[in-house]
Design an enzyme around this catalytic site. Structure first.
Site, PDB file in Angstrom:
ATOM      1  N   TYR A 110       1.099   6.982   5.650  1.00  0.00           N
ATOM      2  CA  TYR A 110       1.645   6.181   6.734  1.00  0.00           C
ATOM      3  C   TYR A 110       2.444   4.984   6.212  1.00  0.00           C
ATOM      4  O   TYR A 110       3.413   4.567   6.853  1.00  0.00           O
ATOM      5  CB  TYR A 110       0.523   5.691   7.645  1.00  0.00           C
ATOM      6  CG  TYR A 110      -0.039   6.770   8.548  1.00  0.00           C
ATOM      7  CD1 TYR A 110       0.782   7.733   9.127  1.00  0.00           C
ATOM      8  CD2 TYR A 110      -1.402   6.809   8.844  1.00  0.00           C
ATOM      9  CE1 TYR A 110       0.269   8.706   9.964  1.00  0.00           C
ATOM     10  CE2 TYR A 110      -1.925   7.778   9.687  1.00  0.00           C
ATOM     11  CZ  TYR A 110      -1.088   8.730  10.240  1.00  0.00           C
ATOM     12  OH  TYR A 110      -1.597   9.695  11.081  1.00  0.00           O
TER      13      TYR A 110
ATOM     14  N   TYR B  50     -17.221  10.085   7.351  1.00  0.00           N
ATOM     15  CA  TYR B  50     -16.345   8.946   7.030  1.00  0.00           C
ATOM     16  C   TYR B  50     -17.254   7.782   6.685  1.00  0.00           C
ATOM     17  O   TYR B  50     -17.592   6.956   7.530  1.00  0.00           O
ATOM     18  CB  TYR B  50     -15.456   8.624   8.225  1.00  0.00           C
ATOM     19  CG  TYR B  50     -14.354   7.619   7.969  1.00  0.00           C
ATOM     20  CD1 TYR B  50     -13.201   7.983   7.290  1.00  0.00           C
ATOM     21  CD2 TYR B  50     -14.459   6.310   8.429  1.00  0.00           C
ATOM     22  CE1 TYR B  50     -12.172   7.072   7.080  1.00  0.00           C
ATOM     23  CE2 TYR B  50     -13.440   5.382   8.227  1.00  0.00           C
ATOM     24  CZ  TYR B  50     -12.294   5.773   7.550  1.00  0.00           C
ATOM     25  OH  TYR B  50     -11.284   4.861   7.340  1.00  0.00           O
TER      26      TYR B  50
ATOM     27  N   SER C 263      -1.085  -1.604   4.631  1.00  0.00           N
ATOM     28  CA  SER C 263      -1.423  -0.175   4.618  1.00  0.00           C
ATOM     29  C   SER C 263      -2.377   0.087   3.461  1.00  0.00           C
ATOM     30  O   SER C 263      -2.118   0.913   2.582  1.00  0.00           O
ATOM     31  CB  SER C 263      -0.150   0.666   4.481  1.00  0.00           C
ATOM     32  OG  SER C 263      -0.441   2.051   4.464  1.00  0.00           O
ATOM     33  N   LEU C 264      -3.476  -0.645   3.467  1.00  0.00           N
ATOM     34  CA  LEU C 264      -4.418  -0.657   2.341  1.00  0.00           C
ATOM     35  C   LEU C 264      -5.808  -0.245   2.800  1.00  0.00           C
ATOM     36  O   LEU C 264      -6.317  -0.762   3.798  1.00  0.00           O
ATOM     37  CB  LEU C 264      -4.501  -2.062   1.734  1.00  0.00           C
ATOM     38  CG  LEU C 264      -3.212  -2.636   1.166  1.00  0.00           C
ATOM     39  CD1 LEU C 264      -3.317  -4.141   1.040  1.00  0.00           C
ATOM     40  CD2 LEU C 264      -2.910  -2.000  -0.191  1.00  0.00           C
TER      41      LEU C 264
ATOM     42  N   ASP D 216      -2.913  -5.516  -6.535  1.00  0.00           N
ATOM     43  CA  ASP D 216      -4.290  -5.085  -6.321  1.00  0.00           C
ATOM     44  C   ASP D 216      -4.919  -6.032  -5.314  1.00  0.00           C
ATOM     45  O   ASP D 216      -5.178  -7.203  -5.610  1.00  0.00           O
ATOM     46  CB  ASP D 216      -5.078  -5.085  -7.625  1.00  0.00           C
ATOM     47  CG  ASP D 216      -6.404  -4.352  -7.494  1.00  0.00           C
ATOM     48  OD1 ASP D 216      -7.035  -4.469  -6.425  1.00  0.00           O
ATOM     49  OD2 ASP D 216      -6.807  -3.654  -8.444  1.00  0.00           O
ATOM     50  N   ALA D 217      -5.170  -5.520  -4.115  1.00  0.00           N
ATOM     51  CA  ALA D 217      -5.637  -6.336  -2.997  1.00  0.00           C
ATOM     52  C   ALA D 217      -7.047  -6.859  -3.167  1.00  0.00           C
ATOM     53  O   ALA D 217      -7.519  -7.645  -2.344  1.00  0.00           O
ATOM     54  CB  ALA D 217      -5.547  -5.530  -1.702  1.00  0.00           C
TER      55      ALA D 217
ATOM     56  N   GLY E 235       0.788  -1.216   0.000  1.00  0.00           N
ATOM     57  CA  GLY E 235       0.000   0.000   0.000  1.00  0.00           C
ATOM     58  C   GLY E 235       0.821   1.267   0.000  1.00  0.00           C
ATOM     59  O   GLY E 235       0.417   2.265   0.602  1.00  0.00           O
TER      60      GLY E 235
ATOM     61  N   TYR F   5      -8.535   2.837  12.243  1.00  0.00           N
ATOM     62  CA  TYR F   5      -8.914   4.217  12.576  1.00  0.00           C
ATOM     63  C   TYR F   5     -10.070   4.204  13.557  1.00  0.00           C
ATOM     64  O   TYR F   5     -10.870   3.263  13.598  1.00  0.00           O
ATOM     65  CB  TYR F   5      -9.281   4.979  11.295  1.00  0.00           C
ATOM     66  CG  TYR F   5      -9.756   6.391  11.528  1.00  0.00           C
ATOM     67  CD1 TYR F   5      -9.005   7.286  12.282  1.00  0.00           C
ATOM     68  CD2 TYR F   5     -10.976   6.837  11.020  1.00  0.00           C
ATOM     69  CE1 TYR F   5      -9.446   8.572  12.520  1.00  0.00           C
ATOM     70  CE2 TYR F   5     -11.425   8.129  11.236  1.00  0.00           C
ATOM     71  CZ  TYR F   5     -10.654   8.984  12.002  1.00  0.00           C
ATOM     72  OH  TYR F   5     -11.100  10.257  12.237  1.00  0.00           O
TER      73      TYR F   5
END
Length: 301
Positions: free
Chosen positions: A22, A190, A128-129, A79-80, A15, A180
């Site tokens: 991050y 969000y 980090s995705l 690509d996750a 990511g 988060y």
């Protein structure tokens, strides 16, 4: 002197597409601690990322404490959303940004790592995705496909990576992801199912800590980081307001810095944290501990 020492370890950070988020900060912290670092980048962003590196546009942010530049041992297209290449629709595989990069799936990433470095190539896995196509929409207006896409890329991808890469991890390996506060509290704006995805990611962290711990001997933790106005986070639409609000209402009234998240990630994957797994670690200047905003709206007469 007690220090984080990741010498002789190889990390994969999934990511990273620029020097602003991050993921990049974690990659740099791992390198500063002595690890060699590979990254996996979303194919539509890959060419731009490579160009920025080649033209020296990221040299300032790549500068490490000893004066050298952060280098990546490998940069993989990834690509996750797809476990295997066959899972990707034909229109994706034929897209100009995908068709020439090879197998960009989770399985393809695992095979590339084995081909490049052998059967047990990894010590550290960083997730980090995050992506939600409907992130600017309230949950009530989120489509089923948008909701499932958010959970797929932002949460299930961690399960898929640990399942496929777990057998590639060496003894003492560790995994870490990024979550988060919206996983546990309402953050208006969000949307798009992203709060649900983060909640799933935290729940999966606990289950993976047990299952992958027993299966592969790996530790699995997640970092609940404060909001950071990265390029990727701009997709939320309210990121600047989120950053300002949290800075004003945290126990330490200041913005979180990406290198602070990177340092905690480096600690969590190091031998110093060998007793920590299945945990959500807050790196948010204490915002999560607050029960009331500092600035209270005036009461109506």
């Amino acid at each position: 002197m007690l220090e984080i020492n990741l010498g002789g370890r190889r990390a994969l950070v999934a990511g990273v597409a620029d020097d602003d988020g991050y993921g990049f900060a974690i990659a740099k912290a791992l390198a500063e601690a002595g690890a060699t670092v590979c990254v996996a980048t979303w194919p539509p962003a890959l060419t731009i990322f490579l160009n920025l590196l080649e033209r020296g546009k990221m040299d300032a942010s790549r500068r490490m404490r000893d004066g050298s530049l952060l280098t990546f041992e490998r940069i993989y297209p990834f690509d996750a959303a797809y476990d295997t290449l066959a899972d990707a629709p034909e229109e994706v595989r034929a897209n100009k940004r995908y068709k020439d990069v090879g197998d960009f799936s989770v399985a393809g990433l695992a095979e590339r790592l084995k081909s490049d470095f052998g059967e047990k190539p990894l010590d550290i896995l960083v997730h980090s995705l995050a992506n939600g196509p409907d992130v600017r929409k309230p949950l009530l207006d989120t489509s089923r496909s948008g909701y499932l896409a958010a959970v797929n890329v932002s949460a299930y991808s961690m399960v898929a990576l640990v399942a496929r890469l777990g057998p590639l991890l060496r003894p003492g390996a560790a995994c870490v992801s990024l979550t988060y506060m919206a996983s546990e509290r309402t953050i208006p704006g969000y949307g798009g199912g992203m709060s649900s995805a983060k909640a799933a990611l935290e729940s999966d962290t606990r289950v993976l800590a047990y299952e992958a711990g027993r299966a592969f001997g790996v530790r699995v933790n997640t970092i609940s980081a404060g909001p950071h106005a990265s390029r990727a986070a701009s997709a939320i639409g309210i990121i600047d307001a989120m950053v300002a609000y949290c800075a004003a209402n945290s126990a330490l009234p200041e913005q979180i810095r990406s290198e602070e998240v990177g340092a905690v990630a480096a600690f969590l994957v190091s031998p110093l944290a060998s007793g920590i797994t299945g945990s959500t670690v807050y790196v948010d200047k204490g915002y999560h501990s607050m029960g009331m905003a500092i600035t209270v709206p005036a009461r109506s007469p």
